[in-house]
Design a protein around this motif. Structure first.
Motif, mmCIF file in Angstrom:
data_model
loop_
_atom_site.group_PDB
_atom_site.id
_atom_site.type_symbol
_atom_site.label_atom_id
_atom_site.label_comp_id
_atom_site.label_asym_id
_atom_site.label_seq_id
_atom_site.Cartn_x
_atom_site.Cartn_y
_atom_site.Cartn_z
ATOM 1 N N ILE A 24 1.002 -1.409 0.314
ATOM 2 C CA ILE A 24 0.525 -0.138 -0.066
ATOM 3 C C ILE A 24 0.840 1.301 -0.226
ATOM 4 O O ILE A 24 0.289 2.544 -0.742
ATOM 5 N N VAL A 25 2.284 1.147 0.937
ATOM 6 C CA VAL A 25 2.765 2.271 0.669
ATOM 7 C C VAL A 25 3.474 2.562 -1.303
ATOM 8 O O VAL A 25 4.087 3.909 -1.171
ATOM 9 N N ILE A 26 3.958 1.509 -1.553
ATOM 10 C CA ILE A 26 4.832 1.132 -2.124
ATOM 11 C C ILE A 26 3.729 2.417 -3.503
ATOM 12 O O ILE A 26 3.310 2.777 -4.482
ATOM 13 N N ILE A 27 2.278 1.463 -3.320
ATOM 14 C CA ILE A 27 1.402 2.167 -4.135
ATOM 15 C C ILE A 27 1.204 3.332 -4.370
ATOM 16 O O ILE A 27 0.753 4.447 -5.315
ATOM 17 N N PHE A 28 1.038 4.407 -2.963
ATOM 18 C CA PHE A 28 0.900 5.298 -2.679
ATOM 19 C C PHE A 28 2.210 6.719 -3.174
ATOM 20 O O PHE A 28 2.439 7.546 -3.856
ATOM 21 N N VAL A 29 2.910 6.027 -2.208
ATOM 22 C CA VAL A 29 4.922 6.672 -2.225
ATOM 23 C C VAL A 29 5.611 6.747 -3.903
ATOM 24 O O VAL A 29 5.737 7.699 -4.188
ATOM 25 N N MET A 30 5.590 5.739 -4.469
ATOM 26 C CA MET A 30 6.049 5.454 -5.844
ATOM 27 C C MET A 30 5.757 6.638 -6.917
ATOM 28 O O MET A 30 6.353 7.737 -7.414
ATOM 29 N N PRO A 31 4.468 6.776 -7.423
ATOM 30 C CA PRO A 31 4.091 7.640 -7.835
ATOM 31 C C PRO A 31 3.839 9.155 -7.143
ATOM 32 O O PRO A 31 4.445 10.068 -8.317
#
Length: 421
Positions: A24-31
């Protein structure tokens, strides 16, 4: 009753997502990292008047009127930083070695030869009209055109080359025109000032907000484009989620339960749609509150937030529909994850996220019209850059919704056919 089942399905999806906090963190942070990086890189492209200057080598072997005029115009363009501590050989080595983008070499006696050429031609023309001229001054013009030599780094973009060559040609043409006017004035002995001022000029008409021109910038282009890319990238976790359910037997329990399978799909749709909206709101927040601290333009969404969220919802539906189809058809995570990531990148390239559609070959422009990313991007641009309302983006919204319906319908049909007894 169906609403209660939908609610329970939604809660189940939330619980599943909570098990993978890192994902979930990757879904929000990477963009967010993506949009900040891309915008910082591209910002100088949009700052036509205040961006960093491009260093180019300028070698003046003429050191006279015309070369000084060319040099002055290049300096006044606010685009180039002229480097003059080179000779032609060292300039060629530096440019071809990739140290600098280009070098401009002005040949010797450029001003003298052009003046002589123009005087000879003007005297010939004047004498052909039967006017008195100094016949001894009329010479047969045998001089060749003078070459202003341009050296370009082999890796330089072709559009940059064309722009520079056109700019140099324009400067030389204007200088020659002025000299021709002056030569005719001297030959005719007129005291009237024959100025070769342009009779036609270009005036750009830009959209206005009040009395201020609204000029596009890197933030207006990158926030919607990369928000859309992030929205469609949920295809990867969504498809993996569906494949996991098949491998763990969850999908079997869902089919034999009294809850219709489409409720199961709607539960996923609601869950991931919320994620899409949160992704978009985070990117908008970065554009509004973070970019100004990084010396980037602030993302202006005044009066546009509602239509932007509507586009986000329908773009999210299209992405979810594609993810559901991929997760339904794929049998393993090794199939769904690479194919999902690759297909999103391909859709982004086709849809105009990386390269504007008008720069693509004609057949690719036709293909782009069938990309859901292109529909979403056009809808965002219509609102942000073209000041359109809901009516102006109705076609794109309908296309995105029909895409979702088609993807889910194919998924349900495939699921039913695979599990038919």
């Amino acid at each position: 009753m169906l609403l209660y089942k939908l609610w329970r399905s939604f809660i189940k999806e939330i619980l599943l997502l909570k098990r993978d906090i890192g994902g979930i963190v990757i879904i929000f942070v990477m963009p967010l990292l993506l949009i900040i990086t891309i915008t910082l890189i591209q910002d100088s492209t949009f700052r036509n008047m205040e961006g960093s200057k491009i260093p180019i080598i300028f070698i003046d072997n003429d050191r006279s009127e015309i070369s000084e005029s060319i040099k002055k115009q290049l300096e006044n363009s606010k685009t180039f930083e002229l480097l003059t501590d080179f000779n032609e050989k060292s300039a060629e080595t530096a440019v071809f070695g990739g140290d600098y983008q280009m070098a401009i070499v002005i040949p010797k006696n450029l001003t003298k030869d052009i003046n002589s050429n123009i005087d000879s031609k003007v005297q010939s023309i004047v004498s052909s009209f039967g006017l008195e001229t100094d016949s001894s001054a009329i010479k047969q013009n045998t001089s060749k055109a003078k070459d202003i030599r341009l050296y370009f780094d082999p890796a330089t973009n072709i559009s940059f080359k064309n722009n520079v060559m056109n700019a140099v040609n324009k400067m030389v043409f204007e200088i020659e025109n002025k000299k021709i006017y002056k030569a005719f004035q001297d030959q005719l002995g007129t005291t009237e000032d024959l100025k070769n001022s342009s009779l036609i000029a270009f005036k750009e008409i830009t959209p206005k907000k009040g009395n201020t021109d609204v000029l596009p910038n890197s933030v207006q282009h990158n926030v919607p484009a990369w928000a859309l890319f992030a929205i469609f990238f949920i295809v990867v976790p969504l498809s993996i989620n569906l494949v996991k359910e098949k491998s763990q037997g969850t999908s079997v329990r869902a089919r034999i339960s009294p809850t219709p399978y489409f409720i199961h799909i709607l539960g996923k749709t609601c869950t991931y749609l919320i994620i899409c909206v949160i992704q978009f709101l985070l990117m908008v927040a970065v554009g509004i509150y973070v970019f100004p601290y990084m010396d980037l333009p602030q993302f202006d969404v005044s009066g546009k937030m509602l239509p932007l969220i509507i586009v986000t919802i329908f773009a999210g539906l299209a992405a979810i529909g594609f993810g559901v189809l991929l997760g339904t058809v794929a049998d393993t995570q090794e199939q769904s994850a690479p194919f999902g990531a690759t297909s999103v990148v391909v859709l982004a390239a086709i849809g105009g996220i990386w390269v504007p559609v008008f720069l693509m070959p004609e057949f690719m422009q036709t293909i782009a019209k069938f990309s859901p990313m292109n529909w979403g991007l056009n809808a965002y641009y219509d609102i942000i850059l073209r000041n359109s309302g809901i009516g102006g983006i109705a076609k794109e919204i309908i296309f995105l919704f029909l895409f979702y319906i088609a993807m889910v319908a194919i998924s349900l049909f495939y699921e039913r056919k695979q599990n038919a007894v």
